[in-house]
Design a protein around this motif. Structure first.
Motif, PDB file in Angstrom:
ATOM      1  N   SER A 117       0.822  -1.212   0.000  1.00 38.35           N
ATOM      2  CA  SER A 117       0.000   0.000   0.000  1.00 38.35           C
ATOM      3  C   SER A 117       0.853   1.259   0.000  1.00 38.35           C
ATOM      4  N   MET A 118       2.060   1.187   0.572  1.00 36.53           N
ATOM      5  CA  MET A 118       2.982   2.321   0.549  1.00 36.53           C
ATOM      6  C   MET A 118       3.547   2.551  -0.849  1.00 36.53           C
ATOM      7  N   LEU A 119       3.745   1.479  -1.601  1.00 38.09           N
ATOM      8  CA  LEU A 119       4.372   1.578  -2.916  1.00 38.09           C
ATOM      9  C   LEU A 119       3.436   2.147  -3.966  1.00 38.09           C
ATOM     10  N   GLY A 120       2.150   1.899  -3.833  1.00 37.16           N
ATOM     11  CA  GLY A 120       1.203   2.358  -4.830  1.00 37.16           C
ATOM     12  C   GLY A 120       0.924   1.287  -5.868  1.00 37.16           C
ATOM     13  N   GLN A 121      -0.107   1.511  -6.652  1.00 36.88           N
ATOM     14  CA  GLN A 121      -0.569   0.505  -7.606  1.00 36.88           C
ATOM     15  C   GLN A 121       0.378   0.311  -8.787  1.00 36.88           C
ATOM     16  N   LYS A 122       1.206   1.320  -9.095  1.00 36.65           N
ATOM     17  CA  LYS A 122       2.055   1.246 -10.284  1.00 36.65           C
ATOM     18  C   LYS A 122       3.397   0.566 -10.021  1.00 36.65           C
ATOM     19  N   VAL A 123       3.648   0.197  -8.755  1.00 34.92           N
ATOM     20  CA  VAL A 123       4.905  -0.464  -8.393  1.00 34.92           C
ATOM     21  C   VAL A 123       4.602  -1.891  -7.975  1.00 34.92           C
ATOM     22  N   GLU A 124       5.292  -2.828  -8.590  1.00 36.90           N
ATOM     23  CA  GLU A 124       5.097  -4.242  -8.276  1.00 36.90           C
ATOM     24  C   GLU A 124       6.120  -4.682  -7.230  1.00 36.90           C
ATOM     25  N   MET A 125       5.655  -5.329  -6.155  1.00 40.25           N
ATOM     26  CA  MET A 125       6.553  -5.858  -5.135  1.00 40.25           C
ATOM     27  C   MET A 125       6.799  -7.329  -5.419  1.00 40.25           C
ATOM     28  N   LEU A 126       8.055  -7.674  -5.665  1.00 40.84           N
ATOM     29  CA  LEU A 126       8.418  -9.043  -6.042  1.00 40.84           C
ATOM     30  C   LEU A 126       8.701  -9.925  -4.835  1.00 40.84           C
ATOM     31  N   SER A 127       9.378  -9.362  -3.839  1.00 35.08           N
ATOM     32  CA  SER A 127       9.703 -10.158  -2.650  1.00 35.08           C
ATOM     33  C   SER A 127      10.084  -9.231  -1.500  1.00 35.08           C
ATOM     34  N   VAL A 128      10.076  -9.801  -0.293  1.00 38.67           N
ATOM     35  CA  VAL A 128      10.456  -9.059   0.919  1.00 38.67           C
ATOM     36  C   VAL A 128      11.420  -9.935   1.710  1.00 38.67           C
ATOM     37  N   LYS A 129      12.526  -9.328   2.124  1.00 34.64           N
ATOM     38  CA  LYS A 129      13.507 -10.025   2.951  1.00 34.64           C
ATOM     39  C   LYS A 129      13.906  -9.135   4.126  1.00 34.64           C
ATOM     40  N   PRO A 130      14.160  -9.717   5.275  1.00 41.64           N
ATOM     41  CA  PRO A 130      13.990 -11.143   5.614  1.00 41.64           C
ATOM     42  C   PRO A 130      12.516 -11.489   5.754  1.00 41.64           C
ATOM     43  N   ASP A 131      12.217 -12.753   5.798  1.00 38.92           N
ATOM     44  CA  ASP A 131      10.827 -13.164   5.929  1.00 38.92           C
ATOM     45  C   ASP A 131      10.320 -13.002   7.358  1.00 38.92           C
ATOM     46  N   THR A 132      11.265 -12.871   8.314  1.00 41.96           N
ATOM     47  CA  THR A 132      10.882 -12.689   9.721  1.00 41.96           C
ATOM     48  C   THR A 132      11.857 -11.720  10.398  1.00 41.96           C
TER      49      THR A 132
END
Length: 322
Positions: A117-132
């Motif tokens: 939601s911070m990135l906006g609709q035009k930015v695709e989030m591929l992954s997040v690290k670390p997972d925890t």
């Protein structure tokens, strides 16, 4: 790639010796940048972490800030603000953290929607690290203690406080290590010194925080002190003396039959005061076992508006009439 473009742009802007050739070179470079920004890129953006809705009795132990790394994809125009103006990810203590024995965990798969939601609709989030991410919080003790006002206030002649000084709030919650909190019975304010006061006032004043080792927080760092100040005047009134606890077998003749009561009263209520509002008594029981022929008159009832009341005469003489 975007980070390299940003570095080159900033380096060019800092050069104050641009000549005409340099200007056109810079202009060409800008068009190049615009062209580059139109393309699609994949970048890793590191987000700082901040906490929301943390209970007052919890304090984060780690000093080193942890980061969330998000791999994102979009054109350069959409990515550039995220690189230059990176906002922290707010972690809600109540809904985003999960308690696990001695620590709290943030799990990317359950909370990554906030980053999206911070990135906006035009930015695709591929992954997040670390997972925890694991966070360690210390649970502090809490205690509600009264506030003691440290005040030295003098009033202009003829003026006084209508009632007592009001401190709001009159108590605060102290939060800190148990061994420190248990030893705090009350907290004082910083000194308040006022001279020649002749008007009502309301002012904030800080609370003294004890200087001792450990984390110590207050539910509020200040209190509000207020006072209604009015003009007073002195009055005098004759009030009959009433004898009490006199045995039925005795008849007393006493003098004076009435005494003068001096009092201090707000000027606007001076005409309300009546002799019947006061009661002055002499208690025979106090001298029954003695050979005294005087009694001390005492005020047992005064009107609400009067203050600093006193009896002018301090003795009532009597004789027993048989």
């Amino acid at each position: 790639m975007l980070n390299k473009l940003r570095s080159k742009l900033l380096e060019s802007i800092r050069n104050k010796k641009l000549n005409v050739f340099g200007f056109f070179l810079l202009l060409s470079f800008l068009f190049l940048i615009i062209g580059k920004l139109s393309g699609k890129y994949t970048e890793t953006v590191a987000f700082n972490v901040s906490f929301d809705k943390v209970p007052e009795n919890k304090v984060l132990l780690e000093k080193k800030k942890q980061k969330i790394n998000a791999v994102i994809s979009s054109n350069g125009f959409n990515l550039l603000p995220l690189i230059f103006f990176n906002r922290p990810v707010k972690i809600d203590f109540e809904s985003d953290l999960y308690y696990n024995e001695d620590h709290y965990s943030w799990i990317a798969s359950k909370s990554s929607h906030k980053i999206k939601s911070m990135l906006g609709q035009k930015v695709e989030m591929l992954s997040v690290k670390p997972d925890t991410l694991n966070f360690y919080f210390e649970t502090l003790d809490t205690k509600k203690v009264p506030i003691k006002l440290d005040a030295n206030i003098s009033y202009t002649v003829g003026y006084d406080v209508l009632e007592k000084l009001v401190v709001e709030p009159d108590s605060v919650t102290v939060i800190g290590p148990e061994n420190i909190v248990n030893g705090i019975m009350e907290l004082s304010t910083e000194p308040l010194a006022l001279k020649d006061v002749n008007a009502s006032f309301t002012m904030p004043i800080s609370i003294k925080i004890p200087k001792m080792d450990g984390v110590l927080k207050l539910s509020t760092p200040k209190v509000t002190v207020s006072s209604e100040v009015v003009k007073f005047t002195e009055g005098a009134i004759e009030v009959p003396v009433t004898m009490i606890n006199v045995p039925k077998s005795l008849t007393l003749n006493y003098f004076p039959k009435a005494v003068t009561v001096l009092y201090y009263v707000p000027l606007n209520r001076f005409n309300e005061i009546k002799a019947s509002d006061f009661k002055v008594v002499c208690d025979y029981k106090e001298i029954a076992e003695t050979e005294k022929n005087t009694m001390t008159p005492k005020l047992t009832s005064v009107p609400e508006a009067a203050k600093s009341t006193r009896i002018k005469q301090n003795k009532v003489e009597f004789i027993v009439v048989k």
